[in-house]
Scaffold this motif. Structure first.
Motif, PDB file in Angstrom:
ATOM      1  N   MET A   1       0.844  -1.206   0.000  1.00  0.00           N
ATOM      2  CA  MET A   1       0.000   0.000   0.000  1.00  0.00           C
ATOM      3  C   MET A   1       0.880   1.257   0.000  1.00  0.00           C
ATOM      4  N   GLU A   2       0.677   2.151  -0.974  1.00  0.00           N
ATOM      5  CA  GLU A   2       1.548   3.334  -1.034  1.00  0.00           C
ATOM      6  C   GLU A   2       1.026   4.422  -0.101  1.00  0.00           C
ATOM      7  N   HIS A   3       1.940   4.985   0.676  1.00  0.00           N
ATOM      8  CA  HIS A   3       1.613   6.126   1.533  1.00  0.00           C
ATOM      9  C   HIS A   3       2.493   7.271   1.073  1.00  0.00           C
ATOM     10  N   THR A   4       2.018   8.017   0.115  1.00  0.00           N
ATOM     11  CA  THR A   4       2.920   8.992  -0.478  1.00  0.00           C
ATOM     12  C   THR A   4       2.465  10.435  -0.313  1.00  0.00           C
ATOM     13  N   GLY A   5       1.174  10.641  -0.121  1.00  0.00           N
ATOM     14  CA  GLY A   5       0.654  12.002  -0.076  1.00  0.00           C
ATOM     15  C   GLY A   5       0.735  12.588   1.320  1.00  0.00           C
ATOM     16  N   LEU A   6       0.147  13.789   1.445  1.00  0.00           N
ATOM     17  CA  LEU A   6       0.043  14.422   2.758  1.00  0.00           C
ATOM     18  C   LEU A   6      -1.083  13.727   3.526  1.00  0.00           C
ATOM     19  N   LEU A   7      -2.145  13.401   2.798  1.00  0.00           N
ATOM     20  CA  LEU A   7      -3.277  12.670   3.373  1.00  0.00           C
ATOM     21  C   LEU A   7      -3.658  11.554   2.398  1.00  0.00           C
ATOM     22  N   ASP A   8      -3.560  10.343   2.870  1.00  0.00           N
ATOM     23  CA  ASP A   8      -3.906   9.201   2.021  1.00  0.00           C
ATOM     24  C   ASP A   8      -5.074   8.445   2.617  1.00  0.00           C
ATOM     25  N   ILE A   9      -6.167   8.422   1.894  1.00  0.00           N
ATOM     26  CA  ILE A   9      -7.343   7.670   2.330  1.00  0.00           C
ATOM     27  C   ILE A   9      -7.337   6.357   1.547  1.00  0.00           C
ATOM     28  N   HIS A  10      -7.316   5.242   2.290  1.00  0.00           N
ATOM     29  CA  HIS A  10      -7.268   3.930   1.638  1.00  0.00           C
ATOM     30  C   HIS A  10      -8.523   3.124   1.951  1.00  0.00           C
ATOM     31  N   HIS A  11      -9.259   2.786   0.936  1.00  0.00           N
ATOM     32  CA  HIS A  11     -10.373   1.830   1.045  1.00  0.00           C
ATOM     33  C   HIS A  11     -11.294   2.101   2.238  1.00  0.00           C
ATOM     34  N   LEU A  12     -11.688   3.343   2.416  1.00  0.00           N
ATOM     35  CA  LEU A  12     -12.506   3.714   3.568  1.00  0.00           C
ATOM     36  C   LEU A  12     -13.960   3.280   3.385  1.00  0.00           C
ATOM     37  N   CYS A  13     -14.473   2.584   4.398  1.00  0.00           N
ATOM     38  CA  CYS A  13     -15.882   2.165   4.395  1.00  0.00           C
ATOM     39  C   CYS A  13     -16.522   2.684   5.671  1.00  0.00           C
ATOM     40  N   VAL A  14     -17.686   3.295   5.540  1.00  0.00           N
ATOM     41  CA  VAL A  14     -18.344   3.900   6.700  1.00  0.00           C
ATOM     42  C   VAL A  14     -19.804   3.487   6.758  1.00  0.00           C
ATOM     43  N   ARG A  15     -20.262   3.174   7.972  1.00  0.00           N
ATOM     44  CA  ARG A  15     -21.685   2.903   8.220  1.00  0.00           C
ATOM     45  C   ARG A  15     -22.165   3.792   9.338  1.00  0.00           C
ATOM     46  N   TYR A  16     -23.456   4.088   9.343  1.00  0.00           N
ATOM     47  CA  TYR A  16     -24.048   4.727  10.511  1.00  0.00           C
ATOM     48  C   TYR A  16     -24.489   3.624  11.463  1.00  0.00           C
ATOM     49  N   PRO A  17     -24.689   3.957  12.748  1.00  0.00           N
ATOM     50  CA  PRO A  17     -25.006   2.904  13.729  1.00  0.00           C
ATOM     51  C   PRO A  17     -26.233   2.080  13.344  1.00  0.00           C
ATOM     52  N   CYS A  18     -27.141   2.677  12.582  1.00  0.00           N
ATOM     53  CA  CYS A  18     -28.318   1.920  12.137  1.00  0.00           C
ATOM     54  C   CYS A  18     -27.919   0.814  11.155  1.00  0.00           C
ATOM     55  N   GLY A  19     -26.638   0.776  10.763  1.00  0.00           N
ATOM     56  CA  GLY A  19     -26.160  -0.267   9.863  1.00  0.00           C
ATOM     57  C   GLY A  19     -26.106   0.199   8.421  1.00  0.00           C
ATOM     58  N   LYS A  20     -26.670   1.362   8.142  1.00  0.00           N
ATOM     59  CA  LYS A  20     -26.716   1.850   6.772  1.00  0.00           C
ATOM     60  C   LYS A  20     -25.303   2.162   6.264  1.00  0.00           C
ATOM     61  N   ILE A  22     -22.683   3.987   4.094  1.00  0.00           N
ATOM     62  CA  ILE A  22     -22.650   5.329   3.507  1.00  0.00           C
ATOM     63  C   ILE A  22     -21.461   5.511   2.570  1.00  0.00           C
ATOM     64  N   LEU A  23     -20.302   5.017   2.973  1.00  0.00           N
ATOM     65  CA  LEU A  23     -19.134   5.106   2.090  1.00  0.00           C
ATOM     66  C   LEU A  23     -18.636   3.699   1.827  1.00  0.00           C
ATOM     67  N   ARG A  24     -18.292   3.447   0.569  1.00  0.00           N
ATOM     68  CA  ARG A  24     -17.777   2.136   0.230  1.00  0.00           C
ATOM     69  C   ARG A  24     -16.479   2.276  -0.548  1.00  0.00           C
ATOM     70  N   ASP A  25     -15.412   1.785   0.061  1.00  0.00           N
ATOM     71  CA  ASP A  25     -14.125   1.671  -0.617  1.00  0.00           C
ATOM     72  C   ASP A  25     -13.651   2.987  -1.249  1.00  0.00           C
ATOM     73  N   VAL A  26     -13.610   4.039  -0.428  1.00  0.00           N
ATOM     74  CA  VAL A  26     -13.149   5.337  -0.936  1.00  0.00           C
ATOM     75  C   VAL A  26     -11.637   5.454  -0.742  1.00  0.00           C
ATOM     76  N   SER A  27     -10.913   5.688  -1.823  1.00  0.00           N
ATOM     77  CA  SER A  27      -9.470   5.923  -1.751  1.00  0.00           C
ATOM     78  C   SER A  27      -9.142   7.232  -2.454  1.00  0.00           C
ATOM     79  N   LEU A  28      -8.434   8.114  -1.741  1.00  0.00           N
ATOM     80  CA  LEU A  28      -8.024   9.393  -2.330  1.00  0.00           C
ATOM     81  C   LEU A  28      -6.673   9.766  -1.746  1.00  0.00           C
ATOM     82  N   HIS A  29      -5.869  10.463  -2.525  1.00  0.00           N
ATOM     83  CA  HIS A  29      -4.538  10.860  -2.073  1.00  0.00           C
ATOM     84  C   HIS A  29      -4.380  12.351  -2.276  1.00  0.00           C
TER      85      HIS A  29
END
Ligand SMILES: Nc1ncnc2c1ncn2[C@@H]1O[C@H](COP(=O)(O)OP(=O)(O)O)[C@@H](O)[C@H]1O
Ligand SMILES: [Mg+2]
Length: 317
Positions: A1-20, A22-29
């Motif tokens: 996994m490359e960590h090259t930027g100032l902020l590297d977001i790798h494969h971020l997945c987010v749910r709300y407590p209700c289980g919904k 919201i974010l699926r596999d977000v990667s940005l550098h």
């Protein structure tokens, strides 16, 4: 996994407590001195992305991924360590200015406390800095603003105060969630100039959430297009605006309101509230849907240097 930027977001997945989901596999550098505009329809997860990076509110459940800032995974820091990152590391202007400001404390005091948390500074020096920066935010009488409480100011004024408050700490990265949405065009142009000046002078990386293509055209170096919790296209502004590849990006461009306020062509249908287990969430609204759009998982398709799309249509161009 490359960590090259100032902020590297790798494969971020987010749910709300209700289980919904919201974010699926977000990667940005994100790199120093770079302005990245994040665009996409309301509800696609833009604010959730910003909140997840800052780990606010704490009830958001990050189910997978990493957020690497200067070599540290923010998701594994303690809350105390995270507090020292917020402000001077990652500055933020929330979509609701109320979220950054205390409605009943004088703005002068709020500037002092924000600066005081990160450096030794006198009340007088902090007031001078605050007044100077507020003066550049199109306030005719910054001194009067300093002596006011947010509850006495309009939404647009609070938006500018919140932006000034984030900028005065000179963060490495400024995350700004539609910071000019309540402003009229001339004031908006001035705030954009000040944000760009911050980048030019201090090399600040700015992540700007906006639904305003005028803002994108004016300030973006790179554009990230989000749809239903995913980044579906990413690249340099010229490349994305001139040759949008994903059918959703194209639809978004065609939906830009004309100067007279009419929409040439809306995007038919609505964004799905829940994501399909597999395949493209835009398929039900897409004029190019093929069988594999629904049956196969999407993958990044590289178009040019740092321009990629999640749509197989992109392969043809
Ligand atoms: N606290 C919450 N609990 C459950 N769902 C939420 C919560 N906040 C936002 N959402 C949902 O998350 C999705 C993305 O919202 P948001 O990140 O605010 O989108 P955007 O900023 O792009 O308009 C929406 O479907 C919204 O209804
Ligand atoms: Mg939002």
């Amino acid at each position: 996994m490359e960590h090259t930027g100032l902020l590297d977001i790798h494969h971020l997945c987010v749910r709300y407590p209700c289980g919904k989901e919201i974010l699926r596999d977000v990667s940005l550098h994100m790199h120093e001195g770079e302005i990245v505009c994040v665009i996409g329809e309301s509800g696609c997860g833009k604010s959730t992305l910003l909140n997840a990076v800052l780990r606010l509110p704490r009830r958001v459940r990050i189910s997978a991924g990493e957020v690497i800032y200067r070599g540290h995974n923010l998701l594994s820091l303690t809350e105390r360590e995270m507090r020292s990152v917020r402000g001077t590391g990652l500055g933020v202007v929330f979509q609701e200015p109320g979220a950054s400001l205390d409605p009943i404390r004088k703005i002068r005091v709020q500037f002092y406390e924000a600066m005081r948390a990160h450096e030794r500074i006198s009340r007088k020096a902090s007031a001078e800095k605050a007044e100077e920066i507020l003066g550049r935010m199109e306030f005719k009488d910054p001194r009067r603003v300093m002596e006011s409480c947010p509850a006495q100011l309009s939404g647009g004024m609070n938006q500018r105060v919140a932006t000034a408050l984030a900028m005065v700490l000179k963060p490495d990265i400024l995350l700004a969630d539609e910071p000019t949405s309540a402003l009229d065009v001339t004031v908006q142009a001035q705030i954009i100039n000040e944000l760009m000046r911050l980048r030019d002078e201090f090399g600040t990386c700015i992540v700007m959430i906006t639904h305003d293509m005028g803002v994108v055209a004016k300030m973006a170096d790179k554009v990230a297009v989000m749809y239903a919790g995913r980044v579906v296209e990413y690249g340099y502004r010229e490349s994305v605006l001139r040759a949008p590849s994903h059918p959703y990006t194209r639809a978004l461009m065609e939906a830009i309101p004309r100067l007279d306020g009419t929409f040439p062509k809306g995007i038919p249908g609505q964004m799905t509230e829940t994501f399909p287990a597999r395949g493209c969430a835009f398929a039900p609204r897409c004029p190019h849907t093929r069988k594999e759009c629904i049956s196969k998982e999407m993958q990044q398709i590289s178009l040019h240097a740092e321009h990629w799309t999640l749509c197989r249509e992109g392969e043809k161009t």
